[in-house]
Each structure stands twice: as structure tokens, then as C-alpha cells.
Design a protein around this motif. Structure first.
Motif, mmCIF file in Angstrom:
data_model
loop_
_atom_site.group_PDB
_atom_site.id
_atom_site.type_symbol
_atom_site.label_atom_id
_atom_site.label_comp_id
_atom_site.label_asym_id
_atom_site.label_seq_id
_atom_site.Cartn_x
_atom_site.Cartn_y
_atom_site.Cartn_z
ATOM 1 N N LYS A 1 0.926 -1.306 0.009
ATOM 2 C CA LYS A 1 -0.095 -0.072 0.116
ATOM 3 C C LYS A 1 0.832 1.314 -0.037
ATOM 4 O O LYS A 1 2.034 1.232 0.659
ATOM 5 C CB LYS A 1 -0.896 0.016 1.292
ATOM 6 N N GLU A 2 0.603 2.339 -0.596
ATOM 7 C CA GLU A 2 1.156 3.539 -0.643
ATOM 8 C C GLU A 2 0.822 4.371 0.519
ATOM 9 O O GLU A 2 -0.516 4.437 0.743
ATOM 10 C CB GLU A 2 0.958 4.210 -2.046
ATOM 11 N N ILE A 3 1.537 4.984 1.192
ATOM 12 C CA ILE A 3 1.420 5.659 2.328
ATOM 13 C C ILE A 3 1.715 7.101 2.236
ATOM 14 O O ILE A 3 2.722 7.316 1.958
ATOM 15 C CB ILE A 3 2.103 5.007 3.753
ATOM 16 N N ASP A 4 0.674 7.780 2.269
ATOM 17 C CA ASP A 4 1.158 9.285 2.018
ATOM 18 C C ASP A 4 1.413 9.950 3.414
ATOM 19 O O ASP A 4 1.494 9.257 4.683
ATOM 20 C CB ASP A 4 0.091 10.098 1.249
ATOM 21 N N LYS A 5 1.771 11.140 3.440
ATOM 22 C CA LYS A 5 2.434 11.922 4.614
ATOM 23 C C LYS A 5 1.064 12.225 5.447
ATOM 24 O O LYS A 5 1.441 11.961 6.897
ATOM 25 C CB LYS A 5 2.902 13.434 4.064
ATOM 26 N N GLU A 6 -0.043 12.150 5.269
ATOM 27 C CA GLU A 6 -1.129 12.475 5.873
ATOM 28 C C GLU A 6 -1.159 10.848 6.846
ATOM 29 O O GLU A 6 -1.521 11.115 8.203
ATOM 30 C CB GLU A 6 -2.411 12.773 5.358
ATOM 31 N N ASP A 7 -1.145 9.941 6.314
ATOM 32 C CA ASP A 7 -1.370 8.471 6.923
ATOM 33 C C ASP A 7 -0.081 8.440 7.869
ATOM 34 O O ASP A 7 -0.278 7.985 9.066
ATOM 35 C CB ASP A 7 -1.167 7.574 5.873
ATOM 36 N N LYS A 8 1.155 8.762 7.448
ATOM 37 C CA LYS A 8 2.146 8.734 8.436
ATOM 38 C C LYS A 8 1.912 9.595 9.633
ATOM 39 O O LYS A 8 2.037 9.124 10.957
ATOM 40 C CB LYS A 8 3.122 9.291 7.708
ATOM 41 N N ALA A 9 1.369 10.710 9.579
ATOM 42 C CA ALA A 9 1.210 11.831 10.551
ATOM 43 C C ALA A 9 0.235 11.319 11.658
ATOM 44 O O ALA A 9 0.313 11.254 12.775
ATOM 45 C CB ALA A 9 0.705 13.066 9.856
ATOM 46 N N ILE A 10 -1.118 10.533 11.062
ATOM 47 C CA ILE A 10 -2.009 10.164 11.804
ATOM 48 C C ILE A 10 -1.364 8.938 12.639
ATOM 49 O O ILE A 10 -1.584 8.842 13.709
ATOM 50 C CB ILE A 10 -3.117 9.734 11.015
#
Length: 64
Positions: free
Chosen positions: A20-29
């Protein structure tokens, strides 16, 4: 190959899961959730070490 094989059949191969591609928002959450979990565990350890919290106002009755 013979069409009359006996014994267990091989299971069908499952397709490989795609990363799955993880973007910056998901990492922050996820980072925020980890920090909150650590805080909750720290508070839980602190609370269990002291014993009952509301013991100041209670008086014991019995033999004097």
C-alpha cells in the motif's frame, strides 16, 4: 501427468498482496496514535502503582 491423482490436492495459489502506498497524512496520523498510546500506558502504570485514589476521606471504624 495422470488425471487420476490420489491424495491431497494442492491449494490454489493466492495472489500476492500489493504494497500500500502511504502518504504523509497517513504517516502523521499513525505517529499521533502511537504517541497517544504511549501516553495512555504511562498514565495507566502511574495509576496502578499508587493504589486506590479516593482513600483520603474514608475513616475506618472498629476497635479502639
Amino acid at each position: 501427468m495422470c488425471s487420476r491423482k490420489r491424495g491431497k490436492k494442492e491449494p490454489l495459489k493466492q495472489p500476492k498482496k500489493q504494497a500500500k502506498e502511504i502518504d504523509k497524512e497517513d504517516k502523521a496520523i499513525k505517529q499521533k496514535q502511537k504517541e497517544e498510546q504511549k501516553k495512555l500506558e504511562a498514565v495507566k502504570v502511574k495509576a496502578t502503582g499508587k493504589g486506590p485514589l479516593a482513600t483520603d476521606g474514608m475513616k475506618k471504624y472498629g476497635k479502639k
